[in-house]
Design a protein around this motif. Structure first.
Motif, PDB file in Angstrom:
ATOM      1  N   THR A  66       5.048  -5.112   3.112  1.00 30.23           N
ATOM      2  CA  THR A  66       4.620  -5.997   4.795  1.00 30.23           C
ATOM      3  C   THR A  66       5.303  -7.059   5.088  1.00 30.23           C
ATOM      4  OG1 THR A  66       2.104  -6.931   4.593  1.00 30.23           O
ATOM      5  CG2 THR A  66       2.677  -4.695   6.555  1.00 30.23           C
ATOM      6  N   SER A  67       6.225  -7.333   3.893  1.00 27.27           N
ATOM      7  CA  SER A  67       6.867  -8.727   4.108  1.00 27.27           C
ATOM      8  C   SER A  67       8.266  -8.952   5.118  1.00 27.27           C
ATOM      9  CB  SER A  67       6.562  -9.388   2.438  1.00 27.27           C
ATOM     10  OG  SER A  67       5.638  -9.755   1.980  1.00 27.27           O
ATOM     11  N   GLU A  68       8.120  -8.257   5.752  1.00 31.89           N
ATOM     12  CA  GLU A  68       9.484  -8.426   6.828  1.00 31.89           C
ATOM     13  C   GLU A  68       9.590 -10.051   6.770  1.00 31.89           C
ATOM     14  OE1 GLU A  68       7.195  -6.399   7.492  1.00 31.89           O
ATOM     15  OE2 GLU A  68       8.184  -4.031   6.348  1.00 31.89           O
ATOM     16  N   GLU A  69       8.852 -10.319   7.661  1.00 30.58           N
ATOM     17  CA  GLU A  69       9.604 -11.399   7.950  1.00 30.58           C
ATOM     18  C   GLU A  69       9.609 -13.040   7.182  1.00 30.58           C
ATOM     19  OE1 GLU A  69       6.144 -15.221  10.723  1.00 30.58           O
ATOM     20  OE2 GLU A  69       5.767 -13.544   9.614  1.00 30.58           O
ATOM     21  N   ILE A  70       9.560 -12.786   5.458  1.00 29.21           N
ATOM     22  CA  ILE A  70       9.957 -14.139   4.416  1.00 29.21           C
ATOM     23  C   ILE A  70      11.051 -13.231   4.189  1.00 29.21           C
ATOM     24  CG2 ILE A  70       7.519 -14.694   4.534  1.00 29.21           C
ATOM     25  CD1 ILE A  70       7.522 -13.096   1.834  1.00 29.21           C
ATOM     26  N   GLY A  71      11.719 -11.690   4.700  1.00 26.17           N
ATOM     27  CA  GLY A  71      12.999 -11.072   4.694  1.00 26.17           C
ATOM     28  C   GLY A  71      12.826 -10.301   3.195  1.00 26.17           C
ATOM     29  N   ILE A  72      11.435  -9.878   2.921  1.00 22.23           N
ATOM     30  CA  ILE A  72      12.049  -8.949   1.997  1.00 22.23           C
ATOM     31  C   ILE A  72      11.069  -7.245   2.460  1.00 22.23           C
ATOM     32  CG2 ILE A  72       9.898  -7.864  -0.697  1.00 22.23           C
ATOM     33  CD1 ILE A  72       9.654 -11.212  -0.531  1.00 22.23           C
ATOM     34  N   THR A  73      12.069  -6.468   1.995  1.00 21.20           N
ATOM     35  CA  THR A  73      11.399  -5.040   2.400  1.00 21.20           C
ATOM     36  C   THR A  73      11.338  -3.973   1.348  1.00 21.20           C
ATOM     37  OG1 THR A  73      13.662  -4.698   2.854  1.00 21.20           O
ATOM     38  CG2 THR A  73      12.491  -5.362   4.498  1.00 21.20           C
ATOM     39  N   ALA A  74      10.416  -3.379   1.232  1.00 28.08           N
ATOM     40  CA  ALA A  74      10.415  -2.512  -0.238  1.00 28.08           C
ATOM     41  C   ALA A  74      10.169  -0.894   0.528  1.00 28.08           C
ATOM     42  CB  ALA A  74       9.342  -3.088  -1.013  1.00 28.08           C
ATOM     43  N   GLU A  75      10.065  -0.214  -0.500  1.00 27.60           N
ATOM     44  CA  GLU A  75       9.490   1.686  -0.272  1.00 27.60           C
ATOM     45  C   GLU A  75       9.093   1.132  -1.311  1.00 27.60           C
ATOM     46  OE1 GLU A  75      10.184   3.528   1.740  1.00 27.60           O
ATOM     47  OE2 GLU A  75      11.051   2.701   2.722  1.00 27.60           O
ATOM     48  N   VAL A  76       7.253   1.058  -0.825  1.00 30.93           N
ATOM     49  CA  VAL A  76       5.921   1.302  -1.802  1.00 30.93           C
ATOM     50  C   VAL A  76       5.944   2.949  -2.331  1.00 30.93           C
ATOM     51  CG1 VAL A  76       4.431  -0.552  -2.361  1.00 30.93           C
ATOM     52  CG2 VAL A  76       5.801  -0.989  -1.008  1.00 30.93           C
ATOM     53  N   ASP A  77       5.426   3.433  -4.146  1.00 28.75           N
ATOM     54  CA  ASP A  77       4.969   3.970  -3.457  1.00 28.75           C
ATOM     55  C   ASP A  77       3.163   4.147  -4.960  1.00 28.75           C
ATOM     56  OD1 ASP A  77       4.376   7.131  -4.647  1.00 28.75           O
ATOM     57  OD2 ASP A  77       5.260   6.142  -6.328  1.00 28.75           O
ATOM     58  N   VAL A  78       2.377   4.304  -4.064  1.00 27.29           N
ATOM     59  CA  VAL A  78       1.301   4.243  -4.721  1.00 27.29           C
ATOM     60  C   VAL A  78       0.673   5.183  -5.825  1.00 27.29           C
ATOM     61  CG1 VAL A  78      -1.755   3.402  -4.537  1.00 27.29           C
ATOM     62  CG2 VAL A  78       0.512   2.985  -3.237  1.00 27.29           C
ATOM     63  N   ASP A  79       0.858   5.038  -7.279  1.00 31.57           N
ATOM     64  CA  ASP A  79       0.395   5.858  -8.284  1.00 31.57           C
ATOM     65  C   ASP A  79      -0.980   5.522  -8.749  1.00 31.57           C
ATOM     66  OD1 ASP A  79      -0.223   7.519 -10.412  1.00 31.57           O
ATOM     67  OD2 ASP A  79       2.134   7.374 -11.383  1.00 31.57           O
ATOM     68  N   PHE A  80      -1.903   6.366  -8.002  1.00 35.19           N
ATOM     69  CA  PHE A  80      -3.146   5.846  -8.024  1.00 35.19           C
ATOM     70  C   PHE A  80      -3.778   6.403  -8.695  1.00 35.19           C
ATOM     71  CE2 PHE A  80      -8.046   6.205  -6.186  1.00 35.19           C
ATOM     72  CZ  PHE A  80      -8.227   4.849  -6.138  1.00 35.19           C
ATOM     73  N   GLU A  81      -2.706   7.925  -9.635  1.00 36.26           N
ATOM     74  CA  GLU A  81      -3.896   7.745 -11.028  1.00 36.26           C
ATOM     75  C   GLU A  81      -4.080   6.817 -12.452  1.00 36.26           C
ATOM     76  OE1 GLU A  81      -2.158  11.808 -12.047  1.00 36.26           O
ATOM     77  OE2 GLU A  81      -3.238  12.754 -10.927  1.00 36.26           O
ATOM     78  N   GLN A  82      -2.308   6.304 -12.057  1.00 40.37           N
ATOM     79  CA  GLN A  82      -2.134   5.339 -13.030  1.00 40.37           C
ATOM     80  C   GLN A  82      -3.313   3.767 -12.397  1.00 40.37           C
ATOM     81  OE1 GLN A  82       0.087   4.543 -15.494  1.00 40.37           O
ATOM     82  NE2 GLN A  82      -0.121   2.427 -15.572  1.00 40.37           N
ATOM     83  N   PHE A  83      -3.145   4.074 -11.468  1.00 37.44           N
ATOM     84  CA  PHE A  83      -3.808   2.512 -11.099  1.00 37.44           C
ATOM     85  C   PHE A  83      -5.365   2.608 -11.741  1.00 37.44           C
ATOM     86  CE2 PHE A  83      -7.685   1.789  -8.461  1.00 37.44           C
ATOM     87  CZ  PHE A  83      -8.135  -0.056  -8.720  1.00 37.44           C
ATOM     88  N   THR A  84      -6.611   3.618 -11.309  1.00 40.07           N
ATOM     89  CA  THR A  84      -7.256   4.442 -12.053  1.00 40.07           C
ATOM     90  C   THR A  84      -6.932   4.084 -13.448  1.00 40.07           C
ATOM     91  OG1 THR A  84      -7.611   6.330 -10.396  1.00 40.07           O
ATOM     92  CG2 THR A  84      -8.973   6.168 -12.301  1.00 40.07           C
ATOM     93  N   ARG A  85      -5.685   4.655 -14.582  1.00 43.15           N
ATOM     94  CA  ARG A  85      -6.059   4.315 -15.927  1.00 43.15           C
ATOM     95  C   ARG A  85      -5.977   2.798 -16.337  1.00 43.15           C
ATOM     96  NH1 ARG A  85      -2.581   9.201 -15.405  1.00 43.15           N
ATOM     97  NH2 ARG A  85      -0.369   7.905 -15.669  1.00 43.15           N
TER      98      ARG A  85
END
Length: 469
Positions: A66-85
């Motif tokens: 959600t940072s388009e206003e400051i010129g940053i766009t990104a496709e974000v993939d959340v690997d929840f298993e990796q986060f959990t580890r």
């Protein structure tokens, strides 16, 4: 089975308990710390630390998306298993650190559940109830913490009915979640899951979220919740739930009993509060009985009605906060060591790690008036903060409340890093500093901390970066 002799038996190794034991060790007093589960207690293992981990991770993902206003766009993939580890590694690392600190301060660590046999003897039992050893002690410090309140009909024995610990232990993200309770636990987790892309619905029996916090602080949080797509329903009582092919349906009723509602989701998170754990120790054997609210009453030195028994942390009453318990633990240790210490009139900050964060300490304006003051106040809006503008988050403010003679009585902050900014105000309240002390202290620029400086100056009518009252 062996017998053990110790000066002080500490029951429970959460923040209140392990702090007590470590401080006793520092004071040269033999302490034995008994824990039935994991060192660090609920806070470290199933509460404060893992919840802040998921909040931090969710914020990273949300900011990237959600940072388009400051010129940053990104496709974000959340690997929840990796986060959990990653989250689990953080928890394990902190748990080992607690054990290491205890041992370094000559604290004896004992695994098991302490059950009192009489006023100076406790039995330590394993999970099956087998006695492992008996401990004889001169003093006891009770720090058994709290557990989630369980709603009738919403027992935590079904995989779709979660408490906060269950929600923090999920191996995958649900597509949708309905949360019962809009207190700080419910709203912290609702915010985190919403930022991770979960469709979140919140049901609250009262008429607003975050009861207990000043309404002015809650307003920016409620507004942001709407922006995140969190669907909040107030004055609704959870009645029952039923399984469906897609998950479950939560059945609720209006507070006046006139209307019924249904909310569909994959799972339901029950976050309606916590209750002290006092039923595991056989308190009758030492002559203690909880009050009508389930807490163990203590005096300013954290001593119960039984002179050689102390209680600290959640079992000793509200506010049920880890930092309050740790401070009580230090007081109890000092008193046992024969030193002068008291928990009377301590400034205890309260924080909700929502979006935005909010924090409060000491008195609000209304509380100051109720206490007989004619208070002065100063406020600084974050929309006037250069640092807040550079983060893209300008909702909120810092407020200082002072007595008529200028002594800092309290303060409230809502916005980025409110959990950090409240510390300076807490120091001022604890030390009864004049508001001039904050206004005349040079704060680095550009920082969020300048908001506290400007609010203090505003109370004196000499703020530079906002209009004075």
């Amino acid at each position: 089975m062996t017998d053990r002799r110790t000066d002080v038996l500490v029951v429970g190794a959460g923040p209140a308990g392990y702090t007590t034991a470590i401080r006793l060790g520092q004071l040269g007093i033999d302490a034995t710390l008994v824990e039935a589960d994991a060192h660090g207690g609920t806070c470290l293992n199933r509460g404060c630390i893992p919840s802040k981990a998921i909040i931090s991770a969710a914020s990273v993902a949300h900011e990237a998306r959600t940072s388009e206003e400051i010129g940053i766009t990104a496709e974000v993939d959340v690997d929840f298993e990796q986060f959990t580890r990653w989250k689990d590694r953080v928890v394990r690392r902190m748990g080992k650190a607690v054990e290491k600190l205890c041992k370094a301060n000559n604290v004896d660590l004992v695994e098991g559940r302490a059950v009192f046999e009489d006023r100076h003897v406790a039995r330590v039992l394993d999970g099956d109830g087998t006695e492992l050893e008996r401990v004889e002690f001169d003093y006891a410090v009770l720090a058994t913490g709290s557990r989630p309140v369980e709603l009738p009909g919403f027992e935590y024995d079904h995989p779709s009915v979660l408490d906060a610990a269950d929600a923090l232990s999920l191996s995958s993200l649900p597509n949708s979640l309905v949360v019962i309770g809009a207190g700080y636990i419910g709203m912290e987790l609702s915010t985190a899951f919403a930022k991770l892309g979960v469709d979140v619905t919140v049901v609250e029996a009262l008429e607003s979220m975050l009861p207990g916090f000043p309404p002015a602080l809650v307003e920016p949080v409620e507004s942001r919740a709407g922006e995140l797509g969190i669907d909040c329903h107030y004055k609704q009582l959870a009645q029952d739930w039923r399984e469906t092919d897609a998950g479950l349906v939560l059945e609720t009723e209006s507070a006046d009993g006139q209307d019924q509602f249904e909310h569909e989701a994959e799972a339901v998170l029950v976050a309606v509060g916590r209750e002290p754990v006092t039923d595991t120790m056989n308190l009758d054997a030492i002559g203690l009985e909880p009050n009508n609210d389930g807490f163990l009453e203590t005096d300013d030195q954290c001593r119960t009605d039984v002179p050689h028994v102390f209680a600290v942390g959640d079992v000793a009453g509200e506010p049920m906060l880890a930092h309050k318990g740790s401070a009580e633990g230090e007081v109890a240790a000092e008193v046992i060591a024969g030193r002068t210490a008291s928990f009377a009139d301590r400034a205890v900050p309260s924080v909700a790690f929502t979006a935005p964060e909010l924090a409060t300490v000491g008195q609000t304006v209304q509380e100051a008036e109720d206490a007989g003051h004619n208070p002065i106040q100063g406020e600084f809006p974050l929309r006037a903060s250069g640092r807040a503008l550079t983060t893209g988050h300008t909702d909120g403010f810092a407020r200082i409340v002072a007595s008529e003679d200028g002594r800092v009585l309290g303060g409230q902050v809502v916005g980025p890093e409110a959990s950090e900014l409240i510390a300076e105000i807490a120091l001022a309240v604890e030390q009864e500093l004049p508001v001039e002390a904050l206004a005349e202290t040079i704060h680095a620029h550009p920082t969020m901390a300048e908001s506290v400086h400007e609010a203090s100056a505003n109370a004196l009518g000499r703020a530079i970066h906002t209009l004075n009252r």
